[in-house]
Enzyme design. Structure first.
Site, PDB file in Angstrom:
ATOM      1  N   GLY A  47       0.835  -1.192   0.000  1.00 18.17           N
ATOM      2  CA  GLY A  47       0.000   0.000   0.000  1.00 18.17           C
ATOM      3  C   GLY A  47       0.870   1.242   0.000  1.00 18.17           C
ATOM      4  N   GLN A  52       3.105  10.027   1.323  1.00 16.17           N
ATOM      5  CA  GLN A  52       4.396   9.332   1.298  1.00 16.17           C
ATOM      6  C   GLN A  52       5.222   9.677   0.068  1.00 16.17           C
ATOM      7  OE1 GLN A  52       2.581   5.232   2.226  1.00 16.17           O
ATOM      8  NE2 GLN A  52       4.584   5.167   3.203  1.00 16.17           N
ATOM      9  N   CYS A 102       6.572   0.037   7.091  1.00 16.47           N
ATOM     10  CA  CYS A 102       6.126   1.220   6.353  1.00 16.47           C
ATOM     11  C   CYS A 102       7.263   1.667   5.453  1.00 16.47           C
ATOM     12  CB  CYS A 102       5.746   2.333   7.331  1.00 16.47           C
ATOM     13  SG  CYS A 102       5.172   3.835   6.511  1.00 16.47           S
ATOM     14  N   LEU A 103       6.941   1.964   4.205  1.00 16.69           N
ATOM     15  CA  LEU A 103       7.979   2.397   3.270  1.00 16.69           C
ATOM     16  C   LEU A 103       8.618   3.713   3.727  1.00 16.69           C
ATOM     17  CD1 LEU A 103       6.191   1.507  -0.091  1.00 16.69           C
ATOM     18  CD2 LEU A 103       7.990   0.221   1.085  1.00 16.69           C
ATOM     19  N   HIS A 144      -3.835   1.354   7.873  1.00 15.86           N
ATOM     20  CA  HIS A 144      -2.486   1.943   7.863  1.00 15.86           C
ATOM     21  C   HIS A 144      -2.420   3.097   6.855  1.00 15.86           C
ATOM     22  CE1 HIS A 144       2.110   1.334   7.829  1.00 15.86           C
ATOM     23  NE2 HIS A 144       1.890   2.148   6.800  1.00 15.86           N
ATOM     24  N   GLU A 145      -2.979   2.879   5.661  1.00 20.68           N
ATOM     25  CA  GLU A 145      -2.903   3.910   4.617  1.00 20.68           C
ATOM     26  C   GLU A 145      -3.767   5.126   4.955  1.00 20.68           C
ATOM     27  OE1 GLU A 145      -0.524   3.639   2.756  1.00 20.68           O
ATOM     28  OE2 GLU A 145      -0.198   1.499   3.054  1.00 20.68           O
ATOM     29  N   HIS A 148      -2.113   7.414   7.225  1.00 28.22           N
ATOM     30  CA  HIS A 148      -1.156   8.332   6.571  1.00 28.22           C
ATOM     31  C   HIS A 148      -1.861   9.625   6.140  1.00 28.22           C
ATOM     32  CE1 HIS A 148       2.681   6.291   6.333  1.00 28.22           C
ATOM     33  NE2 HIS A 148       2.160   5.204   5.803  1.00 28.22           N
TER      34      HIS A 148
END
Ligand code: NI
Length: 184
Positions: A47, A52, A102-103, A144-145, A148
């Site tokens: 995702g 991000q 997480c990226l 999670h997304e 963000h």
């Protein structure tokens, strides 16, 4: 399309609520979403949220390919999905702890509680309304997304910071918690 640079924890773009998208049909939105998908796949994530990639807009993308679906023992893969102005409704308030990465926090993973089942709504890239339900791993990814988009990182959801570890050391966490090491 293009691969986009990924913002890392500490950059202010990750700490502020993102702006709603007024017009999904805007070619700029279309390009951004396509590049987000490309960037997510290149980074081997499940995702990605627009903040991000330094775009403070309410857009998320997610995808669970068949290989990952099998590893996570999911009933089915999740096709590549773009969701604009997403909203979540909790269907099952049971909180389940699972490992997340997480990226934007490369190398680290942590044990994070998430609601077990949700309904999500938003707009597709063609402006059509999307409404669906998600459980377990997919519900975790979407929560999670959406976090963000509200300036929240998974570390802020953790209850025990001793469970924030380098991915290389993940094996030392309990076997039960070590099922999922995906980045989003
Ligand atoms: Ni993330």
């Amino acid at each position: 399309m293009a691969l986009l640079k990924i913002a890392r924890m500490g950059h202010p773009v990750l700490a502020h609520p993102a702006e709603p998208v007024a017009n999904p049909a805007d070619p700029e939105v279309q390009r951004l979403a396509a590049s987000m998908v490309e960037t997510m796949i290149d980074a081997d994530g499940v995702g990605l949220a627009a903040p991000q990639v330094y775009e403070s807009r309410r857009i998320i993308v997610f995808e669970i390919d068949s290989e990952r679906a099998e590893a996570e023992e999911l009933p089915a893969p999740q096709e590549t999905t773009v969701l604009i102005n997403p909203e979540i409704e909790v269907l099952d308030p049971t909180e389940v702890e699972g490992i997340e990465g997480c990226l934007s926090i490369p190398g680290l993973v942590g044990l994070v509680p998430r609601f077990r089942a949700i309904r999500y709504r938003g707009l597709a890239l063609d402006g059509a309304p999307v409404e669906s339900e998600a459980e377990d791993f997919l519900a975790r990814v979407i929560q999670h997304e959406v976090d963000h988009l509200n300036g929240i990182l998974f570390t802020q959801r953790m209850r025990d910071m001793s469970k924030l570890v380098f991915q290389d050391e993940l094996r030392h966490l309990t076997a039960a918690a070590a099922e999922d090491t995906s980045s989003a």
